[in-house]
Design an enzyme around this catalytic site. Sequence first.
Site, short mmCIF file in Angstrom:
data_model
loop_
_atom_site.label_atom_id
_atom_site.label_comp_id
_atom_site.label_asym_id
_atom_site.label_seq_id
_atom_site.Cartn_x
_atom_site.Cartn_y
_atom_site.Cartn_z
N ASN A 11 -14.29 6.93 11.32
CA ASN A 11 -13.51 6.57 10.13
C ASN A 11 -12.30 7.48 9.94
O ASN A 11 -11.37 7.14 9.21
CB ASN A 11 -14.39 6.64 8.88
CG ASN A 11 -15.38 5.50 8.83
OD1 ASN A 11 -15.03 4.36 9.09
ND2 ASN A 11 -16.62 5.79 8.50
N LYS A 125 -26.37 0.02 11.36
CA LYS A 125 -25.18 0.79 11.69
C LYS A 125 -23.91 0.08 11.23
O LYS A 125 -23.58 -1.00 11.71
CB LYS A 125 -25.11 1.02 13.20
CG LYS A 125 -23.89 1.82 13.65
CD LYS A 125 -23.91 3.23 13.09
CE LYS A 125 -22.72 4.03 13.59
NZ LYS A 125 -22.67 5.37 12.96
N LYS A 209 -23.27 7.97 16.77
CA LYS A 209 -22.59 8.96 17.60
C LYS A 209 -23.10 10.37 17.37
O LYS A 209 -23.05 11.21 18.27
CB LYS A 209 -21.07 8.89 17.39
CG LYS A 209 -20.53 9.39 16.07
CD LYS A 209 -19.99 10.81 16.15
CE LYS A 209 -19.33 11.27 14.87
NZ LYS A 209 -19.93 10.96 13.61
N LYS A 271 -26.51 12.37 10.29
CA LYS A 271 -25.91 13.64 10.69
C LYS A 271 -26.93 14.77 10.58
O LYS A 271 -27.05 15.62 11.48
CB LYS A 271 -24.68 13.93 9.83
CG LYS A 271 -23.53 12.96 10.06
CD LYS A 271 -22.39 13.19 9.08
CE LYS A 271 -21.20 12.32 9.42
NZ LYS A 271 -21.49 10.90 9.55
#
Length: 309
Positions: A11, A125, A209, A271
């Site tokens: 983003n 996702k 990711k 994360k």
Amino acid sequence: MTKMVVALGGNALGKSPEEQLKLVKNTASSLIGLMNGDNQVVISHGNGPQVGQINLGMNYAAEHGKTAAFPFPECGAMSQGYIGYHLQQSLQNEIHHRGMQKNVVTAITQIAVDKDDPAFEKPTKPVGDFYSKEQADQIASEKGYTFVEDAGRGYRQVVASPLPKKIIELNSIKTLIESGDLVIAGGGGGVPVIETDEGLKGVPAVIDKDRSSALLADNIDADQLIILTAVDYVYVNYNQPDEKALTSLSVAEAQQYMDDDQFAAGSMLPKIQACLSFVKGHPERKAIITSLSGLNDALAGKLGTVIHE
């Protein structure tokens, strides 16, 4: 010398190739600062907005007879290529500007996933642009896509996000690192593939990711995993009157906060999970979550959330 994997959020790369190229020029300056002391650096990046745009555009062109339909894995590979090209070029220009000698290379990366991963039954996702509820409902009715509200920012399409199991190009990535190259790898979480009797086969999904970056960091025995996002710190009670920034977070503390549902599933939770998978059982490792603009201060210990055993 420190070996590190640095994960950039998709983003943060803009909504068009032109905007992305402009943004990564600034990104390059911060990233080159990591090269001090002959540090070995691998850069990974997200591709949520980009792969969604490519997929939507290709499908639109196919529906109007302009091109053949492109499967989602191919869209992921295309996003790796063009994001990697922009990062490569900007990093090479910054290296030249500083009078340094360093090769930069992008490795188109496949990552194996489990064909029976339950994520294929429950898409989570986010990919592509943000839409209003009305726009999302219209696209969903026309194309059958699944949309969810994304952290108060609008509605986004969601696709399956299986866990990464094995990095297919790992040996090549290790060779590039050892040769002193600045490596861009695992872009967009890697192109998800499954291993079959006939060989590797791409599957329609987007691997998170951060989870892929953590796997890569573990596989190359990195000292640090740095995840760059939109905020300077990890927060509890985020966007509430009693919001609190966390400067340090142990595995046990992170688990308690996750049990209390403190981290949003579509943003901070993966994360945190990625960082925990990297540092758990390894007291010599650390992970940092912070903003791109705060990277230098984070490396100096002045900013960001440090996650540790």
